[in-house]
Design an enzyme around this catalytic site. Structure first.
Site, mmCIF file in Angstrom:
data_model
loop_
_atom_site.group_PDB
_atom_site.id
_atom_site.type_symbol
_atom_site.label_atom_id
_atom_site.label_comp_id
_atom_site.label_asym_id
_atom_site.label_seq_id
_atom_site.Cartn_x
_atom_site.Cartn_y
_atom_site.Cartn_z
ATOM 1 N N GLN A 13 1.146 6.330 -6.245
ATOM 2 C CA GLN A 13 -0.139 6.967 -5.973
ATOM 3 C C GLN A 13 0.012 8.474 -6.156
ATOM 4 O O GLN A 13 0.933 9.081 -5.594
ATOM 5 C CB GLN A 13 -0.586 6.655 -4.550
ATOM 6 C CG GLN A 13 -1.978 7.178 -4.214
ATOM 7 C CD GLN A 13 -2.332 6.977 -2.762
ATOM 8 O OE1 GLN A 13 -1.752 7.616 -1.886
ATOM 9 N NE2 GLN A 13 -3.288 6.095 -2.475
ATOM 10 N N CYS A 61 2.822 7.023 3.335
ATOM 11 C CA CYS A 61 3.608 8.248 3.411
ATOM 12 C C CYS A 61 4.805 8.058 4.337
ATOM 13 O O CYS A 61 4.655 7.576 5.459
ATOM 14 C CB CYS A 61 2.748 9.407 3.893
ATOM 15 S SG CYS A 61 1.510 9.918 2.690
ATOM 16 N N LEU A 97 -6.153 -3.488 8.362
ATOM 17 C CA LEU A 97 -6.015 -4.467 9.431
ATOM 18 C C LEU A 97 -6.110 -5.901 8.913
ATOM 19 O O LEU A 97 -6.775 -6.750 9.505
ATOM 20 C CB LEU A 97 -7.039 -4.196 10.534
ATOM 21 C CG LEU A 97 -6.866 -2.873 11.289
ATOM 22 C CD1 LEU A 97 -7.900 -2.735 12.385
ATOM 23 C CD2 LEU A 97 -5.464 -2.741 11.865
ATOM 24 N N ARG A 117 -8.032 4.857 -5.444
ATOM 25 C CA ARG A 117 -8.331 4.593 -4.031
ATOM 26 C C ARG A 117 -9.462 5.506 -3.590
ATOM 27 O O ARG A 117 -9.417 6.724 -3.814
ATOM 28 C CB ARG A 117 -7.109 4.812 -3.139
ATOM 29 C CG ARG A 117 -7.440 4.719 -1.646
ATOM 30 C CD ARG A 117 -6.237 4.569 -0.754
ATOM 31 N NE ARG A 117 -5.815 3.164 -0.709
ATOM 32 C CZ ARG A 117 -4.905 2.683 0.155
ATOM 33 N NH1 ARG A 117 -4.329 3.502 1.033
ATOM 34 N NH2 ARG A 117 -4.575 1.413 0.142
ATOM 35 N N TYR A 147 -8.581 13.929 1.343
ATOM 36 C CA TYR A 147 -7.770 14.805 0.494
ATOM 37 C C TYR A 147 -8.631 15.354 -0.639
ATOM 38 O O TYR A 147 -9.823 15.060 -0.732
ATOM 39 C CB TYR A 147 -6.526 14.064 0.023
ATOM 40 C CG TYR A 147 -5.660 13.631 1.199
ATOM 41 C CD1 TYR A 147 -5.241 14.566 2.150
ATOM 42 C CD2 TYR A 147 -5.308 12.304 1.389
ATOM 43 C CE1 TYR A 147 -4.487 14.182 3.251
ATOM 44 C CE2 TYR A 147 -4.548 11.903 2.479
ATOM 45 C CZ TYR A 147 -4.137 12.852 3.410
ATOM 46 O OH TYR A 147 -3.397 12.470 4.499
ATOM 47 N N SER A 187 0.825 -1.202 0.000
ATOM 48 C CA SER A 187 0.000 0.000 0.000
ATOM 49 C C SER A 187 0.866 1.261 0.000
ATOM 50 O O SER A 187 1.956 1.277 0.579
ATOM 51 C CB SER A 187 -0.872 0.002 1.255
ATOM 52 O OG SER A 187 -1.759 1.104 1.250
#
Length: 355
Positions: free
Chosen positions: A100, A26, A302, A231, A183, A23
């Site tokens: 991304q 950041c 998770l 996403r 965002y 994934s």
């Protein structure tokens, strides 16, 4: 019988060697947006560990669209060169490199989490104005965004397309558009943050307009042979906000525009949202989008155990498992998962003596 987790997946001209994707995470480790040794080791080690694809973190398409001053960026041609060897190394390990693309919107100009998080004032290195669909701050004490005008919207759309071209130049083979986590693009989607009265606000069709325009602009420069991910935050987790039903409708709209995978996350746009965190808590979103919109999905959130990941795929809840924190803890999780599920792991020759 081969575990579903280790079955290849074809997306356009690419074949992923398994269903495990790193994934975008950041790292807040750039200066002026440039990739460096940290990114090489962080991303490269997870390719060595056996993931099928490695997606670089939310990478800013404009300087003012960074989450923090420490974000990775791709808003200029100069940002390409440091990414090239990273992507080349990832590909040499048998993984597919990707990136991304993101614009932070009203959540721009903040401190990196390990530097305290929260809004970063201009005297301390932040910037103003920041942009949003409406002049509504993310939370009390946060900077109020400037309502973005049509000319600035065009600039953002063009910046996403230019960034995608640079990813291709750097050797990237997957682009993911970040329309999640509060965002800019998700801010337009959600009625919580979008109070506009023009063609970008109000109705569902208007609120999804910017995301569709970005997808179309990116797809116009991104080769047909290569896949495009988006996403989304499948729900705001707040009454009156964006819902899973909205997400299904959006996914159905994005598929004919050339989107191949919907990466199903959630939340991030409402500071007070109560999110019911639990293992696999977002998987039902991936399942519904996959089934009701007829598009491939990625499950995220998770997912930590090989058996858990295998069950998600075996029960057709998703097509890919996108992992973050567990791969921070163990970059070699794919190798260890293969051993646990009775599948022969792909181990680099330099490391085979350990297995």
């Amino acid at each position: 019988m081969t575990a579903r987790l280790f079955e290849p997946l074809s997306l356009r001209s690419l074949t992923l060697r398994n269903r495990i994707v790193v994934s975008p995470m950041c790292q807040y480790s750039s200066v002026d947006g440039f990739a460096n040794d940290w990114h090489m080791v962080h991303l490269g080690s997870r390719a060595v560990g056996g993931a099928a694809a490695v997606i670089a973190e939310a990478t800013a398409v404009t300087a003012d669209g960074r989450i923090s001053p420490d974000d990775l960026g791709i808003w200029t041609d100069a940002h390409v060169a440091p990414i090239v060897p990273i992507f080349r190394f990832i590909a040499a390990q048998g993984a597919i490199p990707g990136m991304q693309l993101a614009h932070a919107g009203r959540k721009a100009s903040t401190r990196a989490p390990f530097k305290g998080g929260g809004p970063l004032p201009v005297p301390e290195g932040g910037w103003s104005p920041i942009l949003g669909p409406s002049a509504i701050p993310f939370n009390a004490g946060w900077q109020t965004p400037l309502e973005i005008n049509r000319a600035a919207i065009r600039t953002v759309v063009n910046a996403f397309a230019a960034a995608a071209s640079r990813v291709l130049e750097a050797g990237g083979l997957i682009v993911e558009i970040h329309a999640a986590h509060g965002y800019l693009l998700q801010e337009f989607l959600s009625p919580l943050s979008n109070h506009r009265e023009d063609e970008y606000g109000g109705t569902f069709a208007n609120r999804i307009r910017l995301v569709c325009e970005v997808v179309e602009a990116v797809r116009s420069v991104w080769p047909d042979r290569l896949p495009l991910f988006v996403r989304i935050s499948s729900t705001d987790w707040v009454d009156g906000g964006w819902t899973i039903e909205d997400s299904i409708a959006l996914a159905a709209r994005l598929k004919p525009l050339g989107v191949d995978v919907i990466d199903c996350s959630s939340g991030g746009n409402a500071a007070q949202a109560a999110i019911p965190l639990a293992p696999g808590y977002q998987v039902p979103f991936a399942e519904r989008v996959r089934r009701e919109a007829g598009i491939a999905t990625a499950a995220v959130g998770l997912i930590t155990e090989p058996g858990q990941a295998e069950q998600i795929l075996a029960s057709d809840q998703a097509d890919l498992i996108v992992m973050a924190r567990e791969l921070l803890r163990d970059p070699y999780w794919p190798i260890h998962a293969a051993l646990q599920l009775g599948h022969a792991p792909e181990v680099p020759p330099q490391y085979r003596r350990a297995y």
